[in-house]
Design a protein around this motif. Structure first.
Motif, PDB file in Angstrom:
ATOM      1  N   TRP A 181       0.832  -1.300  -0.129  1.00  0.00           N
ATOM      2  CA  TRP A 181      -0.126   0.105   0.140  1.00  0.00           C
ATOM      3  C   TRP A 181       0.777   1.365   0.200  1.00  0.00           C
ATOM      4  O   TRP A 181       0.570   2.151   0.521  1.00  0.00           O
ATOM      5  N   ARG A 228       1.782   2.696  -3.099  1.00  0.00           N
ATOM      6  CA  ARG A 228       1.072   3.425  -4.083  1.00  0.00           C
ATOM      7  C   ARG A 228      -0.618   3.193  -3.792  1.00  0.00           C
ATOM      8  O   ARG A 228      -1.227   2.259  -4.350  1.00  0.00           O
ATOM      9  N   LYS A 229      -1.210   4.157  -3.035  1.00  0.00           N
ATOM     10  CA  LYS A 229      -2.303   3.928  -2.452  1.00  0.00           C
ATOM     11  C   LYS A 229      -3.564   3.698  -3.765  1.00  0.00           C
ATOM     12  O   LYS A 229      -4.532   2.893  -3.578  1.00  0.00           O
ATOM     13  N   GLN A 230      -3.270   4.514  -4.869  1.00  0.00           N
ATOM     14  CA  GLN A 230      -4.251   4.596  -5.789  1.00  0.00           C
ATOM     15  C   GLN A 230      -4.358   3.372  -6.479  1.00  0.00           C
ATOM     16  O   GLN A 230      -5.247   2.795  -6.640  1.00  0.00           O
ATOM     17  N   MET A 231      -3.178   2.825  -6.666  1.00  0.00           N
ATOM     18  CA  MET A 231      -3.086   1.444  -7.536  1.00  0.00           C
ATOM     19  C   MET A 231      -3.463   0.312  -6.734  1.00  0.00           C
ATOM     20  O   MET A 231      -4.152  -0.490  -7.105  1.00  0.00           O
ATOM     21  N   VAL A 250      -5.645   0.505  -4.329  1.00  0.00           N
ATOM     22  CA  VAL A 250      -7.231   0.554  -3.993  1.00  0.00           C
ATOM     23  C   VAL A 250      -7.751   0.098  -5.349  1.00  0.00           C
ATOM     24  O   VAL A 250      -8.846  -0.541  -5.196  1.00  0.00           O
ATOM     25  N   MET A 251      -7.227   0.331  -6.397  1.00  0.00           N
ATOM     26  CA  MET A 251      -7.652  -0.091  -7.885  1.00  0.00           C
ATOM     27  C   MET A 251      -7.730  -1.540  -7.811  1.00  0.00           C
ATOM     28  O   MET A 251      -8.591  -2.230  -8.267  1.00  0.00           O
TER      29      MET A 251
END
Length: 214
Positions: free
Chosen positions: A21, A23-26, A28-29
């Motif tokens: 986590w 790279r939170k955006q990736m 979460v995706m």
């Protein structure tokens, strides 16, 4: 460092960042796509082709609306140059896949030919338990559980690393004691029985030879 290690390093770093986590955006995706796919296919019983077509229609429609809005507003249409798969990326994925297979083969040989008996027994037991779990659910559910565990267990381990290591050392000590006890009581008894049987067989052969001589 070899060229293969250098080429596969960016992919490994990206996968590590997603699982931890960073790279939170990736992350979460990946979490959202995995959950949505499992819910649609397992809960609502949608077909994979149906989901694929719906996703394709959504993406094409969104791009069509976006492109037309850009033209109406006098802006440049979206560039697709960043969506191409480069030869370097393809080579890196191929090398990583090959290295994973080679490492799996080496691991199997290490467990089967070089490791101690309790390592072999633990691996066989783990695979047997996995086969039982796999018979109770399909591949998609098993893959979804694996993704969720890989995205939660490493984070929990990093957060409570010291406590987990201390507990792991205690477990190792108890496990070694148990292995020593089993080795002494079971394997030593088997060895002693085999040794006594050989002694008896040798005595019988000796007596038979003496009788023949007489």
């Amino acid at each position: 460092m070899s060229s293969t290690e250098k080429s596969s390093q960016p992919i490994l770093d990206l996968a590590r960042d997603i699982l931890l986590w960073r790279r939170k955006q990736m992350s979460v995706m990946v979490f959202f796509i995995s959950t949505a796919t499992w819910v649609l296919m397992e809960v609502y019983q949608f077909n994979f082709i149906t989901i694929f077509c719906w996703v394709g229609m959504t993406v094409v429609t969104s791009l069509f609306i976006w492109g037309n809005m850009c033209r109406l507003l006098g802006k440049e249409p979206p560039s697709l140059s960043g969506l191409e798969i480069t030869e370097q990326s393809t080579a890196e994925m191929t090398i990583l896949f090959r290295e994973s297979i080679e490492e799996a083969v080496r691991w199997m040989f290490r467990v089967g030919a070089e490791s101690e008996w309790y390592v072999f027994a633990g691996v066989v037991t783990g695979l047997w338990i996995l086969s039982i779990v796999g018979s109770c659910m399909d591949l998609l559910t098993l893959a979804y559980i694996g993704i969720m565990m890989s995205m939660t267990i490493p984070v929990i381990y990093i957060k409570y690393e010291d406590k987990i290591k201390r507990y792991g050392e205690r477990v190792k000590v108890h496990w070694r004691k148990l292995v020593e006890i089993v080795d002494e009581k079971v394997f030593m008894n088997v060895k002693n029985k085999l040794f006594k049987q050989k002694e008896k067989e040798n005595e019988k052969k000796g007596m038979e030879k003496e009788k023949k001589v007489e």
